[in-house]
Scaffold this motif. Structure first.
Motif, PDB file in Angstrom:
ATOM      1  N   ALA A  54       0.845  -1.193   0.000  1.00  0.00           N
ATOM      2  CA  ALA A  54       0.000   0.000   0.000  1.00  0.00           C
ATOM      3  C   ALA A  54       0.880   1.243   0.000  1.00  0.00           C
ATOM      4  CB  ALA A  54      -0.907   0.003   1.223  1.00  0.00           C
ATOM      5  N   SER A  55       0.354   2.325  -0.569  1.00  0.00           N
ATOM      6  CA  SER A  55       1.105   3.583  -0.556  1.00  0.00           C
ATOM      7  C   SER A  55       0.896   4.355   0.741  1.00  0.00           C
ATOM      8  CB  SER A  55       0.704   4.456  -1.748  1.00  0.00           C
ATOM      9  OG  SER A  55      -0.678   4.766  -1.697  1.00  0.00           O
ATOM     10  N   GLY A  56      -0.103   3.955   1.523  1.00  0.00           N
ATOM     11  CA  GLY A  56      -0.376   4.619   2.785  1.00  0.00           C
ATOM     12  C   GLY A  56      -1.660   4.124   3.397  1.00  0.00           C
ATOM     13  N   LEU A  57      -2.080   4.807   4.448  1.00  0.00           N
ATOM     14  CA  LEU A  57      -3.339   4.518   5.124  1.00  0.00           C
ATOM     15  C   LEU A  57      -4.438   5.403   4.550  1.00  0.00           C
ATOM     16  CD1 LEU A  57      -2.074   4.523   8.824  1.00  0.00           C
ATOM     17  CD2 LEU A  57      -2.372   2.525   7.349  1.00  0.00           C
ATOM     18  N   SER A  58      -5.656   4.892   4.510  1.00  0.00           N
ATOM     19  CA  SER A  58      -6.804   5.700   4.077  1.00  0.00           C
ATOM     20  C   SER A  58      -7.099   6.814   5.075  1.00  0.00           C
ATOM     21  CB  SER A  58      -8.060   4.836   3.946  1.00  0.00           C
ATOM     22  OG  SER A  58      -7.899   3.824   2.994  1.00  0.00           O
ATOM     23  N   ALA A  93      -6.476   1.017   3.692  1.00  0.00           N
ATOM     24  CA  ALA A  93      -5.241   1.172   2.932  1.00  0.00           C
ATOM     25  C   ALA A  93      -5.521   1.943   1.656  1.00  0.00           C
ATOM     26  CB  ALA A  93      -4.659  -0.203   2.593  1.00  0.00           C
ATOM     27  N   VAL A  94      -4.470   2.536   1.105  1.00  0.00           N
ATOM     28  CA  VAL A  94      -4.540   3.178  -0.209  1.00  0.00           C
ATOM     29  C   VAL A  94      -3.694   2.368  -1.176  1.00  0.00           C
ATOM     30  CG1 VAL A  94      -4.110   5.262  -1.555  1.00  0.00           C
ATOM     31  CG2 VAL A  94      -4.824   5.457   0.837  1.00  0.00           C
ATOM     32  N   TYR A  95      -4.307   1.956  -2.270  1.00  0.00           N
ATOM     33  CA  TYR A  95      -3.591   1.202  -3.306  1.00  0.00           C
ATOM     34  C   TYR A  95      -3.892   1.820  -4.667  1.00  0.00           C
ATOM     35  CZ  TYR A  95      -1.687  -2.572  -6.091  1.00  0.00           C
ATOM     36  OH  TYR A  95      -0.953  -3.294  -6.996  1.00  0.00           O
ATOM     37  N   ASN A  96      -2.847   2.191  -5.363  1.00  0.00           N
ATOM     38  CA  ASN A  96      -2.997   2.813  -6.684  1.00  0.00           C
ATOM     39  C   ASN A  96      -3.951   4.005  -6.650  1.00  0.00           C
ATOM     40  OD1 ASN A  96      -2.255   3.000  -9.377  1.00  0.00           O
ATOM     41  ND2 ASN A  96      -3.864   1.621 -10.095  1.00  0.00           N
ATOM     42  N   GLY A  97      -3.912   4.737  -5.531  1.00  0.00           N
ATOM     43  CA  GLY A  97      -4.693   5.964  -5.410  1.00  0.00           C
ATOM     44  C   GLY A  97      -6.098   5.790  -4.886  1.00  0.00           C
ATOM     45  N   TYR A  98      -6.497   4.566  -4.563  1.00  0.00           N
ATOM     46  CA  TYR A  98      -7.868   4.308  -4.105  1.00  0.00           C
ATOM     47  C   TYR A  98      -7.875   3.654  -2.728  1.00  0.00           C
ATOM     48  CZ  TYR A  98      -9.572   5.834  -8.564  1.00  0.00           C
ATOM     49  OH  TYR A  98      -9.866   6.623  -9.647  1.00  0.00           O
ATOM     50  N   CYS A  99      -8.924   3.951  -1.975  1.00  0.00           N
ATOM     51  CA  CYS A  99      -8.990   3.606  -0.552  1.00  0.00           C
ATOM     52  C   CYS A  99      -9.812   2.345  -0.276  1.00  0.00           C
ATOM     53  CB  CYS A  99      -9.631   4.756   0.220  1.00  0.00           C
ATOM     54  SG  CYS A  99      -8.716   6.309   0.158  1.00  0.00           S
ATOM     55  N   SER A 100      -9.557   1.779   0.875  1.00  0.00           N
ATOM     56  CA  SER A 100     -10.457   0.788   1.469  1.00  0.00           C
ATOM     57  C   SER A 100     -10.804   1.242   2.874  1.00  0.00           C
ATOM     58  CB  SER A 100      -9.819  -0.603   1.497  1.00  0.00           C
ATOM     59  OG  SER A 100      -8.662  -0.629   2.312  1.00  0.00           O
ATOM     60  N   ASP A 101     -11.857   0.649   3.430  1.00  0.00           N
ATOM     61  CA  ASP A 101     -12.340   1.016   4.761  1.00  0.00           C
ATOM     62  C   ASP A 101     -12.994  -0.219   5.370  1.00  0.00           C
ATOM     63  OD1 ASP A 101     -13.047   2.478   6.970  1.00  0.00           O
ATOM     64  OD2 ASP A 101     -14.401   3.855   5.943  1.00  0.00           O
ATOM     65  N   PHE A 102     -12.598  -0.556   6.594  1.00  0.00           N
ATOM     66  CA  PHE A 102     -12.988  -1.832   7.204  1.00  0.00           C
ATOM     67  C   PHE A 102     -12.969  -1.686   8.711  1.00  0.00           C
ATOM     68  CE2 PHE A 102     -11.275  -5.675   9.254  1.00  0.00           C
ATOM     69  CZ  PHE A 102     -12.034  -6.704   8.731  1.00  0.00           C
TER      70      PHE A 102
END
Length: 231
Positions: A54-58, A93-102
């Protein structure tokens, strides 16, 4: 195209971001132990997420033990984990500019019948919400599905935020899944379903999944059944 409607590449990026968080959650469950602090677990999560590509945290990770769970936006502290506590972890997480949330809440050691009961009310509310998602549905109606179940079980005043929100390049974007929302669901929107119950100075439970409108079920591979860790 309206940016709240996601294309395949965008959805694939969010699915990968969600997979990173699924793996991170497994790592937390495998390693968390008595005496760990909220801050320590949050730091572990950040490191693990970055190691998975991941590039970072959401957003700043929420780790809440026991009474801390009564605060929906709890900031991790030096509170130490003890037996009999519920643990709420909200991360992305942020992957390829897009977020997840859990978000998941689990038990560390045996918990009371009241804690189990509240957990199950939230779990059923969230389950009904995920199942109800469909294109053409008013977001206010979707919020009502989750809220009515919690209210019907006597905890309506303790569900103190909206049921969910859109996810994309930002972790919070349109549509808004709340009782006053005028948004309508469309296929390939990505939203969260995250009801909760928060008892001040006592405990809290939140369960959250991302859902792709038009695709049955949640994005995460993790069940919402209560996990009890005994070690």
């Amino acid at each position: 195209m309206n940016e709240v409607i996601k294309n395949k590449a965008e959805i694939d990026a969010m699915i990968r971001a969600a997979q990173i968080i699924d793996d991170t959650y497994d790592a937390v469950l495998d390693t968390i132990k008595e005496g760990d602090t909220e801050k320590g677990v949050a730091d572990f999560i950040e490191g693990f997420v970055l190691m998975q590509g991941a590039s970072g945290l959401s957003f700043e990770t929420i780790v809440a033990f026991g009474k801390g769970g009564a605060e929906p936006h709890h900031v991790p502290t030096d509170c130490k984990l003890e037996k009999g506590m519920l643990v709420t972890i909200d991360m992305g997480a942020v992957y390829n500019g897009y977020c997840s949330d859990f978000t998941r809440t689990f038990a560390f050691g045996e918990i009371s019948e009241k804690q189990r009961s509240i957990y199950e009310i939230v779990r059923q509310s969230q389950k009904f919400g995920v199942k109800a998602v469909k294109a053409g549905m008013d977001c206010a109606e979707l919020d009502k599905v989750c809220r009515d179940y919690i209210e019907g079980n006597g905890y309506g005043e303790y569900f103190i935020h909206t049921t969910g929100h859109g996810v994309g390049k930002l972790v919070h974007e349109s549509p808004r899944v709340g009782k006053n929302s005028t948004d309508v669901l469309e296929n390939n929107m990505v939203i969260t379903i995250e009801p909760g119950i928060y008892l001040p100075d006592e405990m809290g439970v939140r369960i959250e999944d991302m859902v792709i409108v038009g695709v049955e079920g949640a994005v995460s591979r993790h069940s919402t059944e209560l996990i009890v860790i005994n070690r």
